[in-house]
Design a protein around this motif. Sequence first.
Motif, PDB file in Angstrom:
ATOM      1  N   LYS A  69      89.122  20.530 -10.013  1.00 41.43           N
ATOM      2  CA  LYS A  69      88.587  21.885 -10.020  1.00 41.43           C
ATOM      3  C   LYS A  69      89.576  22.833  -9.351  1.00 41.43           C
ATOM      4  CE  LYS A  69      84.671  24.653  -8.365  1.00 41.43           C
ATOM      5  NZ  LYS A  69      83.380  24.620  -7.620  1.00 41.43           N
ATOM      6  N   TYR A  70      89.847  23.963 -10.003  1.00 40.66           N
ATOM      7  CA  TYR A  70      90.758  24.970  -9.470  1.00 40.66           C
ATOM      8  C   TYR A  70      89.975  26.145  -8.887  1.00 40.66           C
ATOM      9  CZ  TYR A  70      94.847  22.706 -11.514  1.00 40.66           C
ATOM     10  OH  TYR A  70      95.846  21.821 -11.822  1.00 40.66           O
ATOM     11  N   ASN A  71      90.631  26.864  -8.027  1.00 42.30           N
ATOM     12  CA  ASN A  71      90.036  28.079  -7.479  1.00 42.30           C
ATOM     13  C   ASN A  71      89.975  29.154  -8.563  1.00 42.30           C
ATOM     14  OD1 ASN A  71      89.764  26.991  -4.880  1.00 42.30           O
ATOM     15  ND2 ASN A  71      91.872  27.528  -4.352  1.00 42.30           N
ATOM     16  N   PRO A  72      89.119  30.158  -8.396  1.00 43.93           N
ATOM     17  CA  PRO A  72      89.060  31.245  -9.387  1.00 43.93           C
ATOM     18  C   PRO A  72      90.426  31.880  -9.597  1.00 43.93           C
ATOM     19  CG  PRO A  72      87.203  31.391  -7.884  1.00 43.93           C
ATOM     20  CD  PRO A  72      88.100  30.324  -7.333  1.00 43.93           C
ATOM     21  N   SER A  94      86.272  26.462 -18.637  1.00 41.48           N
ATOM     22  CA  SER A  94      86.161  27.563 -17.675  1.00 41.48           C
ATOM     23  C   SER A  94      84.695  27.790 -17.364  1.00 41.48           C
ATOM     24  CB  SER A  94      86.785  28.850 -18.231  1.00 41.48           C
ATOM     25  OG  SER A  94      88.190  28.733 -18.319  1.00 41.48           O
ATOM     26  N   PHE A  95      84.386  28.001 -16.081  1.00 41.60           N
ATOM     27  CA  PHE A  95      83.019  28.233 -15.640  1.00 41.60           C
ATOM     28  C   PHE A  95      82.997  29.462 -14.732  1.00 41.60           C
ATOM     29  CE2 PHE A  95      83.479  23.599 -16.160  1.00 41.60           C
ATOM     30  CZ  PHE A  95      82.561  23.389 -17.170  1.00 41.60           C
ATOM     31  N   TYR A 103      86.595  29.972 -12.973  1.00 40.41           N
ATOM     32  CA  TYR A 103      87.573  28.966 -12.569  1.00 40.41           C
ATOM     33  C   TYR A 103      87.699  27.927 -13.674  1.00 40.41           C
ATOM     34  CZ  TYR A 103      83.411  26.205 -11.495  1.00 40.41           C
ATOM     35  OH  TYR A 103      82.217  25.542 -11.587  1.00 40.41           O
ATOM     36  N   VAL A 104      88.705  27.087 -13.545  1.00 44.15           N
ATOM     37  CA  VAL A 104      89.003  26.066 -14.558  1.00 44.15           C
ATOM     38  C   VAL A 104      88.783  24.687 -13.959  1.00 44.15           C
ATOM     39  CG1 VAL A 104      90.784  25.072 -16.051  1.00 44.15           C
ATOM     40  CG2 VAL A 104      90.655  27.549 -15.728  1.00 44.15           C
ATOM     41  N   MET A 105      88.215  23.791 -14.780  1.00 46.03           N
ATOM     42  CA  MET A 105      88.079  22.389 -14.404  1.00 46.03           C
ATOM     43  C   MET A 105      88.762  21.530 -15.464  1.00 46.03           C
ATOM     44  SD  MET A 105      84.298  21.747 -12.741  1.00 46.03           S
ATOM     45  CE  MET A 105      84.806  20.067 -12.312  1.00 46.03           C
ATOM     46  N   LEU A 106      89.532  20.548 -14.992  1.00 46.97           N
ATOM     47  CA  LEU A 106      90.213  19.616 -15.884  1.00 46.97           C
ATOM     48  C   LEU A 106      89.509  18.263 -15.837  1.00 46.97           C
ATOM     49  CD1 LEU A 106      93.949  20.365 -15.000  1.00 46.97           C
ATOM     50  CD2 LEU A 106      92.486  21.516 -16.672  1.00 46.97           C
ATOM     51  N   PHE A 107      89.426  17.604 -16.985  1.00 48.29           N
ATOM     52  CA  PHE A 107      88.810  16.282 -17.087  1.00 48.29           C
ATOM     53  C   PHE A 107      89.745  15.369 -17.871  1.00 48.29           C
ATOM     54  CE2 PHE A 107      85.439  19.376 -16.768  1.00 48.29           C
ATOM     55  CZ  PHE A 107      84.527  18.813 -15.897  1.00 48.29           C
ATOM     56  N   LYS A 108      89.890  14.160 -17.391  1.00 47.41           N
ATOM     57  CA  LYS A 108      90.616  13.175 -18.170  1.00 47.41           C
ATOM     58  C   LYS A 108      89.767  12.778 -19.376  1.00 47.41           C
ATOM     59  CE  LYS A 108      93.218  11.415 -14.215  1.00 47.41           C
ATOM     60  NZ  LYS A 108      93.527  10.262 -13.336  1.00 47.41           N
ATOM     61  N   GLU A 117      76.134  17.496 -17.596  1.00 47.96           N
ATOM     62  CA  GLU A 117      77.085  17.877 -16.548  1.00 47.96           C
ATOM     63  C   GLU A 117      77.636  19.275 -16.792  1.00 47.96           C
ATOM     64  OE1 GLU A 117      81.157  16.166 -14.372  1.00 47.96           O
ATOM     65  OE2 GLU A 117      80.193  15.058 -16.000  1.00 47.96           O
ATOM     66  N   LEU A 118      77.988  19.575 -18.035  1.00 48.17           N
ATOM     67  CA  LEU A 118      78.496  20.909 -18.371  1.00 48.17           C
ATOM     68  C   LEU A 118      77.432  21.973 -18.105  1.00 48.17           C
ATOM     69  CD1 LEU A 118      80.427  20.195 -21.690  1.00 48.17           C
ATOM     70  CD2 LEU A 118      81.390  20.615 -19.432  1.00 48.17           C
ATOM     71  N   GLU A 119      76.181  21.655 -18.438  1.00 52.36           N
ATOM     72  CA  GLU A 119      75.101  22.611 -18.215  1.00 52.36           C
ATOM     73  C   GLU A 119      74.934  22.897 -16.725  1.00 52.36           C
ATOM     74  OE1 GLU A 119      72.177  25.284 -19.270  1.00 52.36           O
ATOM     75  OE2 GLU A 119      73.667  24.228 -20.494  1.00 52.36           O
ATOM     76  N   ALA A 120      75.109  21.877 -15.892  1.00 55.34           N
ATOM     77  CA  ALA A 120      75.002  22.081 -14.446  1.00 55.34           C
ATOM     78  C   ALA A 120      76.104  23.014 -13.949  1.00 55.34           C
ATOM     79  CB  ALA A 120      75.086  20.738 -13.728  1.00 55.34           C
ATOM     80  N   TYR A 121      77.325  22.826 -14.426  1.00 56.90           N
ATOM     81  CA  TYR A 121      78.428  23.696 -14.014  1.00 56.90           C
ATOM     82  C   TYR A 121      78.211  25.128 -14.493  1.00 56.90           C
ATOM     83  CZ  TYR A 121      80.911  19.366 -12.886  1.00 56.90           C
ATOM     84  OH  TYR A 121      81.270  18.162 -12.357  1.00 56.90           O
ATOM     85  N   ARG A 122      77.677  25.266 -15.692  1.00 59.28           N
ATOM     86  CA  ARG A 122      77.434  26.620 -16.212  1.00 59.28           C
ATOM     87  C   ARG A 122      76.382  27.350 -15.376  1.00 59.28           C
ATOM     88  NH1 ARG A 122      77.569  23.745 -21.378  1.00 59.28           N
ATOM     89  NH2 ARG A 122      79.577  24.154 -22.404  1.00 59.28           N
TER      90      ARG A 122
END
Length: 230
Positions: A69-72, A94-95, A103-108, A117-122
């Motif tokens: 997870k990256y900062n905004p 991006s969320f 901010y941006v999140m990267l996933f392998k 999981e995506l719904e929780a981040y949104r």
Amino acid sequence: MADLLGSILSSMEKPPTVHDQESRRKAREQAARLKKMEEDEKRKKAEFRKKMEKEVSHFIQDSTQQKKKYNPMGKIERSILHDVAEVAGLTSFSFGEDEESRYVMLFKREFAPSDEELEAYRKGEEWDPQKAEERRKLKEQAALEMEAASRTQMRPVSPNSNYRDKYSHLIGTSAAKDAAHTLQANQSYGCVPVANKRDTRSIEEAMNEIRAKKRLKKGEEEAAGSGSNV
């Protein structure tokens, strides 16, 4: 002749005045500043991309990390990071509701996020796999309970009247009680005694036969009584 000479002189470019020279100097300076700003912006993008490529490379090589997870960051930076992630074979999202908080999140790829999981981040929530598993089990349990409840609503077929009371005057209380205990619901036969399930006679026919047997028995008793009197 004088008019011709005057027109020629008027058509010739006049030497720039002090005001014109100052305007041109300012225009050159502004163009130089814009060019420098563009070069600085280009240099910053290149430096940011190089930095992200290095961080993404470390992330891929780190087997202990499944996501990052990256900062905004701004729209341009997010775009660069998404591009770097795609080239590296990662999944990125991006969320964040506001532009300042996105901010941006990267996933392998092997740990791609689920829809839950995506719904929780949104929604701005932290993802907890344990709680998600508990919610999943609760949903399954609720579904099973609903299915069981729907099955219990299908009540078994039961007789509309009390068999023992209805026929006790014909076959006796004890026999009627025993017959009532052997009643079983069946969609093909209805509620009838088990012993009579193969009896094709109607109730009226069975009652007539019982009455005939009673009359026959009574006649035999009367005949036996009259014979003893003689």
